[in-house]
Structure formats: structure tokens, C-alpha cells
Design an enzyme around this catalytic site. Sequence first.
Site, PDB file in Angstrom:
ATOM      1  N   GLU A   1       0.902  -1.220   0.099  1.00 46.81           N
ATOM      2  CA  GLU A   1      -0.101   0.043  -0.047  1.00 46.81           C
ATOM      3  C   GLU A   1       0.968   1.168  -0.037  1.00 46.81           C
ATOM      4  O   GLU A   1       1.847   1.139   0.760  1.00 46.81           O
ATOM      5  CB  GLU A   1      -0.817   0.037   1.245  1.00 46.81           C
ATOM      6  CG  GLU A   1      -1.814   1.293   1.317  1.00 46.81           C
ATOM      7  CD  GLU A   1      -2.643   1.356   2.679  1.00 46.81           C
ATOM      8  OE1 GLU A   1      -2.190   0.558   3.572  1.00 46.81           O
ATOM      9  OE2 GLU A   1      -3.415   2.221   2.270  1.00 46.81           O
TER      10      GLU A   1
ATOM     11  N   ARG B   1       5.144 -13.024   9.351  1.00 49.91           N
ATOM     12  CA  ARG B   1       6.101 -11.831   9.144  1.00 49.91           C
ATOM     13  C   ARG B   1       7.297 -12.111   9.980  1.00 49.91           C
ATOM     14  O   ARG B   1       7.317 -12.762  11.021  1.00 49.91           O
ATOM     15  CB  ARG B   1       5.493 -10.510   9.630  1.00 49.91           C
ATOM     16  CG  ARG B   1       4.679 -10.661  10.984  1.00 49.91           C
ATOM     17  CD  ARG B   1       4.211  -9.356  11.059  1.00 49.91           C
ATOM     18  NE  ARG B   1       5.524  -8.275  11.617  1.00 49.91           N
ATOM     19  CZ  ARG B   1       5.337  -7.112  12.136  1.00 49.91           C
ATOM     20  NH1 ARG B   1       4.283  -6.675  12.528  1.00 49.91           N
ATOM     21  NH2 ARG B   1       6.335  -6.493  12.268  1.00 49.91           N
TER      22      ARG B   1
ATOM     23  N   LYS C   1       4.460   0.122   9.997  1.00 49.29           N
ATOM     24  CA  LYS C   1       4.457   1.524   9.202  1.00 49.29           C
ATOM     25  C   LYS C   1       3.970   2.562  10.288  1.00 49.29           C
ATOM     26  O   LYS C   1       4.727   3.808  10.215  1.00 49.29           O
ATOM     27  CB  LYS C   1       3.696   1.343   8.023  1.00 49.29           C
ATOM     28  CG  LYS C   1       4.544   0.796   6.985  1.00 49.29           C
ATOM     29  CD  LYS C   1       3.786   0.987   5.615  1.00 49.29           C
ATOM     30  CE  LYS C   1       2.765  -0.164   5.249  1.00 49.29           C
ATOM     31  NZ  LYS C   1       2.396  -0.012   3.783  1.00 49.29           N
TER      32      LYS C   1
END
Length: 559
Positions: free
Chosen positions: A44, A268, A278
Site C-alpha cells: 500500500e 512476518r 508503518k
Amino acid sequence: MSSENYKEKTTTQGERSLNFLEELIENDLKAGKYTSIVTRFPPEPNGYLHLGHASSICLNFGLTEKYPGYTNLRFDDTNPTTEETEYVESIKADIQWLGFSWKHERYASDYFEQLYNFAIQLIEADLAYVDDSTAEEIATLKGTPTEAGKNSPYRSRSIEENKDLFLRMKNGEFPDGSRTVRAKIDMAHTNMLMRDPVLYRIKHAHHHRTADAWCIYPMYDFAHGQSDSIEKVTHSLCTMEFVPHRELYDWLIQKLNIYPSHQYEFARRNINYTVTSKRKLLQLVNEKFVSGWDDPRMPTISGLRRRGFTPKSIRVFCEKIGIGKRDNMVDLGLLEFCLREDLNKTALRRMVVFDPVKLVITNYDKAVEMLQSENNPEDENSGTRDIPFSHELLIERNDFMEEPPKKYFRLAPGKMVRLKSAYIIQCDEVIKDEQGNITELHCSYIPESKSGADTSGIKVKGTIHWVNAKDAVPIEVREYDRLFKVENPAAESGDFTSFINPDSLKIVEGMAEPSINQASGKEHFQFIRKGYYCLDKDATKEKLIFNRSVTLKDSWAKK
RNA sequence: UGACCCAUGGUGUAAUGGUAACACAACUGGUUUUGGUCCAGUCAUUUAAGGUUCGAAUCCUUAUGGGUCAACCA
């Protein structure tokens, strides 16, 4: 038990065994399910790429380098209020820098028209409806993980009414938040995501690519899987937190009757002493804990690049940590190892003295002599450079001790060391000021001990670096340490910024050999016995500024 | 107290019913004109308890521990 029955080991020595995704793909390929595969990297564009993304990039692109097929870069740009072109550009640059190339550059926003039609298709099949509930009402009716939800009062609208309202949503007749389109699944489902998930919401916002063409935007669940399907992605890889989404992913593809992409999840990567969220990284930037997204202490790709990490070191790191499904905490030390391993083979050796003390060679009577030193002993083709040598040198203050401990191999009164690429010297006298601080070391050199032509027969245990006092170049060096004091700042209670390491940046001065003036910013250096460094973008002709990428391993400092 | 996911050395990954491997870290020692590099060595009965089997890290059951899910974020 008879050993005759034992199966032969099939794993070939030295060849890395397959991770669970490679195994899955090989099975699919073997079974003829696919003749080639398609993966995608779906960021994104609302932040900079970091180490966690690097792992995903290496995975997705790595798979299609290994097996027939290709990887698309697809920006998941369905939320116009957080996404910006600046991020698109940085993401593309970072992927390329890592050394990967995508087949097609795509955007979820490329598919807005198609996605809109998909929604109509669901409405017409009575599998979606327009809901006038507020966000709060939807949340309330959703129930909880242990409690079933309740149907929305708008759930049983006619197909015609739903179509009409959806068209009017699209035409901008309603304000933000006033209506949504929801899938009609099951409000009592044990998977919260299946309780009539929102598919479309109204946002009168400017989109970085479609500008003001749309005021309704699809949600992740109604964009990601559909985009995968449109692109005929075979293996859609994502992290474990999306496991519950898979049921919805499959449901939508099935009801829409479109190309069946499949989602597979992996864990992850978490790295200790840093954060890779983020939101947190953005906070570090916004609240000025760091100088920007590319601050060399940041785990962003751009930060690592500025710090002096090489693409290869990052790719090898991702390869070494592998891929799995369990929670993990990877040691930052492994990343540093990968950098040292790469740079040891390639970095140019230079001598820099950080905390200088003057060393006078009392029996040296030439004005100046040029000595040769290899640029990299690991690389025969790296050549040599000339270094000036005279009777006045600078050495590290901690390379001398008046009262050395037993296994101290460096300079001490009456002791000998070799000056790297020069001569063996012996310390004869220590000069101090009134406060007792050492100001000069007076030494004598062994003329027959010249590097490369040593006939002295003297063996010394220590070799130290030095620079010629007269033409040493002052440089600024930025020394970095881990950004956080604790292994897992995200897991600590309280504000994660309170665990920031106050000593993560130290600015020091160094005195470098003259050849440092040729540094361009393209090459990596090893300052002998110190670490690996690169020129920072803040450097000017007048003031050279270096980043310390990583220190050399130091088994003496530990003792 | 619902559903789902996960569990192998300090860390990360292997072993795919055949007797725990590789890398990092740590510790020993050797080599070395970088206390770097390089080389050699040391470091685990696989969360627990049952079960299936000639044989289980692997299959089954239960327990325990960790994680995820109640944005009109992705």
C-alpha cells in the site's frame, strides 16, 4: 529393527532444502496444476518499505526467479486518504535497488470499474446489499468473537433498491459514511470477517491516481483477491494475520465465479531492537526521533541503503532467515553478519585514526616516504595505493598502554608493534603534560623491517593503523547503534518511543589518510581494525561525512 | 472464555515415519602485517502426557504455552 529397511536420505548435501511454499509450488507444478506461476508484491503506498517488506519481496520475486512465471508489482491503493505518489516512487526505487524487476506495474485502482461491476454482480445475485447503518451501528450488530451478530435492518432490501442505491452512492448523492455495500453472508459466523463484511464505502476524497473520478472505494477484502484474480495470480502470499481473510477471499472468488487465485500465509519477520510497523515508523519520522524515512538507523530499505547496507547483504539475510509460520524474533546480528560477509570481499581498506595521539619516530630522518598498501587483501585485483609516511604520525590513543595487561599486543613502553604496511617500531619514551596526559610517544623504527621487504627477522604480535600527521584529513563519522534499548519495543507496555536508545547516534571526528579525498559515495570502505563505512549524502567537498555501516567483529573488546 | 493459527538449541531455518542438520550467536584452540578474514572444535534426547508403529520431531488424542480476529485500514 533391521537397517536394510531404512530409506536412503534424499536430501543432497549442500543444497538448501525447500521451504514450505517452494514445496507447495513444486507439487503444483509436478501435478500439472500450473505450468508457470504468478506472484505479486502488493504494497500500500502509504509508507516506505522496510526489512519486513524486503523479506516478502525476496520471497515473491525469488519464487518466480526459481520457477517459471513472473511477479507483478501491484499497489493496493484503495484508501485515498492515506496514499501518496511519493510513496509509490520510493517503493519502486527500493525494489529495483534490491535487484528485482516486476513484470507488470499495476494498481488496484486500475480495476475500480471492474470491481464496481463485481459488486453489482453480487447485488444481482442477492449476495450483497446496501446498508444505511452508521459505523457504530454496524459495529454493535457485529457481535463479538464469542457472541453472534444480528442482521442489519437493511439486509433484506430488494435487489432493485440495492442496485439503485449503489448507483446513487457511486454518483455522489450521499455523504461519507452514510451508506456501505456489504456482502450477505452470515451474521452468526464464527469468523468475524464473514459477518456481512463491508465491501464498499463512501469517501469523497482525492485519489492519487483516479483523482476525483470515484467517491466510493472498495475495501481490502473486495479489492485484493479480485485484483489477484484479474491478474491470474496463482500464489497470493501474505502474512499470518490474513489467515482469517482466506475464507472470505475464497468465498468472493467463488461467488463471483472468477479465476481462482489462492492465498497462502507465512509469518512476518520480526527483528530485535527495532520496529517494523508503518504506523510506528511514521511516528518516528513525524515526531523527529529520526531525521527522516532514510535515517540510517531506520529499518527501512532507504535507511539501510544510506547506512551502507548492500542489496546483496539484504537478500542473503532474507535467504538465511528463511520463511516459516511461527512467531519469530530474528537477531539483528545476523543482518550485520551478512553485511560484513559481503563487504569483507569488496570494501576498500583505508586507515583512519579516531582518537589520535602523536607518535614521533626519533630515528627517522627522511622528510616523507610513500608506502604501498593493498586496497583489499581479500581481492587480488583491487590494487594498491600510496600512503605518506614521516617521522610524525598519529595512532589511536587506545593502541598504547603504559601498563599493559598480559595479552596486550599493542604498543607499550619498551614494546614493539608493526605499523600497518610500514615499519616495526619500538616505544622508547612517553611524553606527558602537567596534568599527566600523554601528549606524545617517542619511538624508534627498525629500518630493515619495511613492509614487504622485511629482513629484520623480528616477529611482533600486534599491527596497528596510523596516519601521517601532516596530511591527515579530518572527517566526520556518524556512529550508529540499535535504535531501541529493548529487544521487542512493540511488546513493552507504554509508549514505544520511551525505549529509544539515546545513544543510537554518536558523531565523532576522525583523521584519515589522504586518499580518502577520492571517496565518491559509490564505494564502501573498511577503516582498518574499525569497521565498514560509506560516504553520507550530507557530505560536502569541505567536510567529508561518513556513516559507520557496521563495526568489525572485535573479540578483544569483549574481554 | 468462541473460532482459527503456531510450537525443534540462546536465535532463525531443516529433517516430509528410519534415529535431530545448516547458519548466526557464544565459548576453545590454530593461522594471520587488520585482536578482522580464514581453519578446527564445543554447545538439543524436538513444550508435556498418553496412543498408533519394529521404529515418531513427523501420525492421532488431550493438556500447556504463544499468537490472531469485534476499522466504513491494509
